[in-house]
Design a protein around this motif. Sequence first.
Motif, PDB file in Angstrom:
ATOM      1  N   HIS A  61     -21.499  17.958 -30.158  1.00  0.00           N
ATOM      2  CA  HIS A  61     -22.711  18.654 -30.550  1.00  0.00           C
ATOM      3  C   HIS A  61     -23.134  19.621 -29.458  1.00  0.00           C
ATOM      4  O   HIS A  61     -22.660  19.565 -28.328  1.00  0.00           O
ATOM      5  N   ALA A  62     -24.031  20.507 -29.800  1.00  0.00           N
ATOM      6  CA  ALA A  62     -24.476  21.544 -28.870  1.00  0.00           C
ATOM      7  C   ALA A  62     -25.130  20.956 -27.623  1.00  0.00           C
ATOM      8  O   ALA A  62     -25.185  21.617 -26.593  1.00  0.00           O
ATOM      9  N   THR A  63     -25.609  19.719 -27.704  1.00  0.00           N
ATOM     10  CA  THR A  63     -26.312  19.144 -26.557  1.00  0.00           C
ATOM     11  C   THR A  63     -25.382  18.804 -25.403  1.00  0.00           C
ATOM     12  O   THR A  63     -25.846  18.609 -24.282  1.00  0.00           O
ATOM     13  N   ILE A  64     -24.078  18.732 -25.620  1.00  0.00           N
ATOM     14  CA  ILE A  64     -23.179  18.401 -24.518  1.00  0.00           C
ATOM     15  C   ILE A  64     -22.696  19.640 -23.791  1.00  0.00           C
ATOM     16  O   ILE A  64     -22.056  19.520 -22.752  1.00  0.00           O
ATOM     17  N   GLN A  66     -23.312  23.377 -21.802  1.00  0.00           N
ATOM     18  CA  GLN A  66     -24.310  24.044 -20.976  1.00  0.00           C
ATOM     19  C   GLN A  66     -24.841  25.267 -21.732  1.00  0.00           C
ATOM     20  O   GLN A  66     -24.059  26.096 -22.198  1.00  0.00           O
ATOM     21  N   PRO A  67     -26.154  25.382 -21.895  1.00  0.00           N
ATOM     22  CA  PRO A  67     -26.706  26.540 -22.597  1.00  0.00           C
ATOM     23  C   PRO A  67     -26.348  27.838 -21.885  1.00  0.00           C
ATOM     24  O   PRO A  67     -26.315  27.890 -20.655  1.00  0.00           O
ATOM     25  N   THR A  70     -25.534  33.956 -24.036  1.00  0.00           N
ATOM     26  CA  THR A  70     -24.944  34.436 -25.286  1.00  0.00           C
ATOM     27  C   THR A  70     -25.416  33.610 -26.478  1.00  0.00           C
ATOM     28  O   THR A  70     -25.594  34.146 -27.571  1.00  0.00           O
ATOM     29  N   TRP A  71     -25.611  32.306 -26.286  1.00  0.00           N
ATOM     30  CA  TRP A  71     -26.137  31.464 -27.370  1.00  0.00           C
ATOM     31  C   TRP A  71     -27.520  31.935 -27.787  1.00  0.00           C
ATOM     32  O   TRP A  71     -27.798  32.132 -28.962  1.00  0.00           O
ATOM     33  N   TYR A  72     -28.368  32.037 -26.765  1.00  0.00           N
ATOM     34  CA  TYR A  72     -29.758  32.360 -27.056  1.00  0.00           C
ATOM     35  C   TYR A  72     -29.899  33.724 -27.720  1.00  0.00           C
ATOM     36  O   TYR A  72     -30.685  33.881 -28.657  1.00  0.00           O
TER      37      TYR A  72
END
Length: 178
Positions: A61-64, A66-67, A70-72
């Motif tokens: 999942h996205a929580t594992i 590192q943000p 580019t994601w944001y």
Amino acid sequence: MATSIVRQSLFRAVAKPSMLRASAPGLMLAQRRFVQTESMTPAENISYLNSQRQHRPNSPHATIYQPQLTWYLSILNRITGVALSGPLYVAAMAYLLHPVIPAIDSAHLISIVQDLPTWLKGSIKLALAVPFTFHSFNGLRHLGWDVGKALTIKGVYTTGYAVLAATAVSSIYLAFFV
């Protein structure tokens, strides 16, 4: 006659009794199945698939992860696209209702906005300017990518921060100085 002899010798050379069988003399060989199947009703099939899905492992999942910037920016681009198209459709529908509700016209809307306090007008303009400017500048960034510019990691981050800076400056200017 010669072709039948070639077929028979080919059959003897290729066919192994444990692996292959001939469905009829002279036809293609088929591989024997080692898996037994059983017929199921559609309801049984669905319940079986659902039980398999319950035991399937979850993908990461996205929580594992590192943000990253580019994601944001990708998520914000989608959100601002929806945020811009929603009011556009609402305004178009309101103008279509003008024959039914005559109070919905430009003159009445201008007089309503004119009577609002200055701080509220600035806040509304800022709420409209941020998605508009971000989506516009990020669209220009994507157009640059389409022609092959700034496709390196450094270029992606540089243009990302440039989009955020241009959004902040232009939104404040549009909301409070225009």
